[in-house]
Write a protein that holds these residues in place. Structure first.
Motif, PDB file in Angstrom:
ATOM      1  N   HIS A 188      65.824  34.901  44.328  1.00 58.37           N
ATOM      2  CA  HIS A 188      64.879  35.872  44.526  1.00 58.37           C
ATOM      3  C   HIS A 188      65.514  37.108  43.815  1.00 58.37           C
ATOM      4  N   VAL A 189      67.152  37.192  44.420  1.00 53.75           N
ATOM      5  CA  VAL A 189      67.637  38.491  43.743  1.00 53.75           C
ATOM      6  C   VAL A 189      67.945  38.469  42.267  1.00 53.75           C
ATOM      7  N   TYR A 190      68.296  37.210  41.800  1.00 57.02           N
ATOM      8  CA  TYR A 190      68.449  37.038  40.223  1.00 57.02           C
ATOM      9  C   TYR A 190      67.235  37.330  39.434  1.00 57.02           C
ATOM     10  N   ASN A 191      65.958  36.756  39.936  1.00 56.98           N
ATOM     11  CA  ASN A 191      64.874  37.150  39.387  1.00 56.98           C
ATOM     12  C   ASN A 191      64.398  38.708  39.624  1.00 56.98           C
ATOM     13  N   MET A 192      64.595  39.338  40.690  1.00 59.53           N
ATOM     14  CA  MET A 192      64.139  40.597  40.795  1.00 59.53           C
ATOM     15  C   MET A 192      65.133  41.624  39.917  1.00 59.53           C
ATOM     16  N   VAL A 193      66.238  41.174  39.982  1.00 60.28           N
ATOM     17  CA  VAL A 193      67.330  42.278  39.038  1.00 60.28           C
ATOM     18  C   VAL A 193      66.882  41.961  37.617  1.00 60.28           C
ATOM     19  N   GLN A 194      66.700  40.902  37.398  1.00 58.53           N
ATOM     20  CA  GLN A 194      66.319  40.480  35.847  1.00 58.53           C
ATOM     21  C   GLN A 194      64.920  41.562  35.474  1.00 58.53           C
ATOM     22  N   GLU A 195      63.983  41.332  36.382  1.00 61.79           N
ATOM     23  CA  GLU A 195      62.803  42.029  35.978  1.00 61.79           C
ATOM     24  C   GLU A 195      63.198  43.558  36.101  1.00 61.79           C
ATOM     25  N   ILE A 196      63.864  44.125  37.135  1.00 70.90           N
ATOM     26  CA  ILE A 196      64.091  45.498  37.226  1.00 70.90           C
ATOM     27  C   ILE A 196      65.067  45.916  35.896  1.00 70.90           C
ATOM     28  N   SER A 197      66.045  45.012  35.504  1.00 67.11           N
ATOM     29  CA  SER A 197      66.636  45.748  34.283  1.00 67.11           C
ATOM     30  C   SER A 197      65.912  45.666  32.987  1.00 67.11           C
ATOM     31  N   MET A 198      64.801  44.895  32.931  1.00 66.31           N
ATOM     32  CA  MET A 198      63.808  44.962  31.851  1.00 66.31           C
ATOM     33  C   MET A 198      63.290  46.351  31.760  1.00 66.31           C
ATOM     34  N   LEU A 199      62.888  46.539  32.953  1.00 60.30           N
ATOM     35  CA  LEU A 199      62.148  47.687  32.834  1.00 60.30           C
ATOM     36  C   LEU A 199      62.904  49.057  32.926  1.00 60.30           C
ATOM     37  N   GLN A 200      64.334  48.883  33.140  1.00 63.58           N
ATOM     38  CA  GLN A 200      65.290  49.983  32.884  1.00 63.58           C
ATOM     39  C   GLN A 200      65.227  50.261  31.402  1.00 63.58           C
ATOM     40  N   ASP A 201      65.124  49.499  30.550  1.00 57.58           N
ATOM     41  CA  ASP A 201      65.119  49.721  28.923  1.00 57.58           C
ATOM     42  C   ASP A 201      63.949  50.353  28.524  1.00 57.58           C
ATOM     43  N   LYS A 202      62.868  50.489  29.325  1.00 59.15           N
ATOM     44  CA  LYS A 202      61.845  51.305  28.955  1.00 59.15           C
ATOM     45  C   LYS A 202      61.530  52.686  29.522  1.00 59.15           C
ATOM     46  N   ILE A 203      62.507  52.985  30.444  1.00 57.02           N
ATOM     47  CA  ILE A 203      62.655  54.185  31.020  1.00 57.02           C
ATOM     48  C   ILE A 203      63.429  55.426  30.402  1.00 57.02           C
ATOM     49  N   ASP A 204      63.122  56.473  30.275  1.00 52.82           N
ATOM     50  CA  ASP A 204      63.967  57.750  29.787  1.00 52.82           C
ATOM     51  C   ASP A 204      64.412  58.578  30.744  1.00 52.82           C
ATOM     52  N   ASP A 205      63.702  58.635  31.873  1.00 53.52           N
ATOM     53  CA  ASP A 205      64.113  59.461  33.203  1.00 53.52           C
ATOM     54  C   ASP A 205      65.445  58.765  33.627  1.00 53.52           C
TER      55      ASP A 205
END
Length: 473
Positions: A188-205
């Motif tokens: 679960h940590v592996y999958n969650m980290v992957q998902e949050i990391s993908m969101l990071q690329d779309k954030i400017d804040d």
């Protein structure tokens, strides 16, 4: 079908090894000729090197030695993965039924039977385990990171409540409980980290990026990047591989010297010495069995033997390099290297192979799932020849990758025709197979003798469904 068994390899280690026996019965899998088993290397889970065991009268017997408890993965016909936690001296029995009833398709007897059943039921459909991740990702929007972590951690802990109950009821022992819980947390940590990391690329804040990174760091710490139990668990090893990244290596460059030059795997050098040998051994084993050229193997392996002279990976890798511990298949390989003047469309392929059935394998050197299917061709070799089926391997790599492509084909011992697709052929495949949509591989296409397309999405080589389709041509 004549079945060729992998040669056994001997692992030398100073630890005390004990035998494990796993016996299984396949009910309703009439065309099953063999199963793929990822035997542990030493006391560590193995996700790269396959050993193939024959199915005789619908039964399988697997024997191996281990020094400590470890998870192994068994793949049946490309249809179902079975995970077994084995301890030294265990005698485990399972029965797999060909049924859509997932609750009654697998039965266990022997060591930790109730836990083995629960763990496999939990992992029968991996995406089911992530069904609430999308909902949970909204938690990272909370400005209070502690609340976010409480929600994410609470979900992960809730997933092992049935395991907690089995342990309290003494239906599983402490070793099974520890490793299974570690594996599920890591998954679960592996999958969650992957998902949050993908969101990071779309954030400017910037403030939000920093807060999200704190959450990622906390999740990683929760899964235990220095926890040796992860090296004995199948998903735990995947987590370790994703944690020790090149980015981590770059951030801590000054603290570690790189005598291996592992390219995309340099982050593994930051792992604790206690687990570094298995992580480095894994990636060396992967490159040796996979035929990829992501780093300079000879240099890295020479350093590995100096640093870890008693590693159980060394005799295995040496055996592989000498031609042992692999499936014995012929090296008859027809290369079609220059495709510019030969094949510009699927119609060209049909004309060339007129009067023959054709099984097309769309792949690329960078596609790990594609390459993981290659050993399965040996299982269907007789069916392919019996039905006059030509295997055509079409790589969608860039033309600049020709040297590594050819090297990988040779190392993979793939019989058949090999095409490095030019731009025209790629465009035609994208139009015909993917309707000009997203190209995803591996992908398999089956043509009959008249050139008629039987399937644009045929079963994989490891699937029992393919053998049935081939015999119906």
């Amino acid at each position: 079908m004549k079945f060729i068994i992998s040669l056994c390899f001997v692992l030398f280690c100073h630890q005390a090894f004990a035998n494990v026996r796993i016996s299984g019965e396949l009910v309703g899998f009439g065309s099953a000729k063999g199963i793929v088993v990822y035997l542990p290397v030493g006391g560590y889970a193995n996700g790269w090197h396959r050993t193939i065991y024959p199915v005789i009268d619908n039964k399988i017997d697997i024997d191996f030695n281990i020094p400590s408890p470890v998870f192994i993965k068994i793949n049946v016909g490309g249809i179902r993965n079975i995970f077994v936690l084995a301890r030294p001296g265990d005698d485990i029995k399972f029965k797999l039924l060909d049924t859509n009833d997932k609750y009654n398709s697998l039965k266990f007897e022997g060591s930790n039977a109730a836990g083995q059943y629960w763990y496999n039921l939990y992992n029968i459909h991996p995406l089911d385990n992530r069904i609430r991740h999308g909902e949970l990702m909204t938690a990272i929007l909370d400005k209070n990171k502690d609340i976010t972590l409480k929600k994410l951690g609470g979900f992960i802990n809730s997933q092992t409540l049935p395991l907690d109950s089995l342990y309290k009821e003494k239906k599983i022992d402490a070793e099974f409980y520890k490793l299974a819980k570690t594996d599920i947390r890591s998954m679960h940590v592996y999958n969650m980290v992957q998902e949050i990391s993908m969101l990071q690329d779309k954030i400017d804040d910037r403030e939000r990026i920093i807060r999200n990174q704190i959450i990622i760091n906390a999740l990683n710490a929760f899964a235990g990047p220095e926890n040796m139990a992860n090296t004995k668990a199948y998903f735990g090893k995947q987590f370790l591989g994703s944690y020790y990244t090149p980015e981590l290596a770059a951030n801590k460059k000054a603290s570690k010297s790189n005598t291996y030059e592992l390219g995309p795997y340099n982050g593994l050098l930051l792992a604790p010495d206690s687990m570094k040998s298995t992580l480095l051994g894994d990636i060396l084993l992967f490159q040796q069995t996979d035929g990829s050229s992501e780093f300079e193997f000879d240099k890295a392996y020479a350093q590995f033997k100096i640093d870890f002279p008693k590693s159980p990976y060394i005799p295995l890798i040496n055996s592989l390099r000498a031609g042992g511990a692999t499936l014995s298949i012929t090296n008859n390989i027809d290369f079609i290297v220059d495709t510019a003047s030969n094949f510009s469309s699927v119609e060209d392929l049909k004309k060339h192979f007129k009067g023959k059935n054709v099984y097309i394998d769309l792949w690329a050197t960078w596609c790990v799932p594609c390459r993981m299917e290659f050993p399965a061709y040996d299982l269907i070799k007789t069916d392919l020849k019996k039905n006059n089926i030509n295997c055509v391997y079409i790589s969608i790599d860039k033309l600049q990758a020709k040297p590594s492509w050819k090297d990988m084909v040779v190392k993979s011992h793939l019989e058949g025709y090999h095409i490095l697709a030019n731009d025209k052929l790629k465009a035609d495949i994208k139009k015909l197979v993917y309707k000009n949509g997203q190209v995803s591989i591996p992908r398999y296409i089956l043509l009959n003798k008249t050139g008629r397309i039987i399937s644009l999405d045929a079963p994989r080589p490891s699937s029992l469904k393919l053998v049935k389709m081939l015999n119906e041509l």
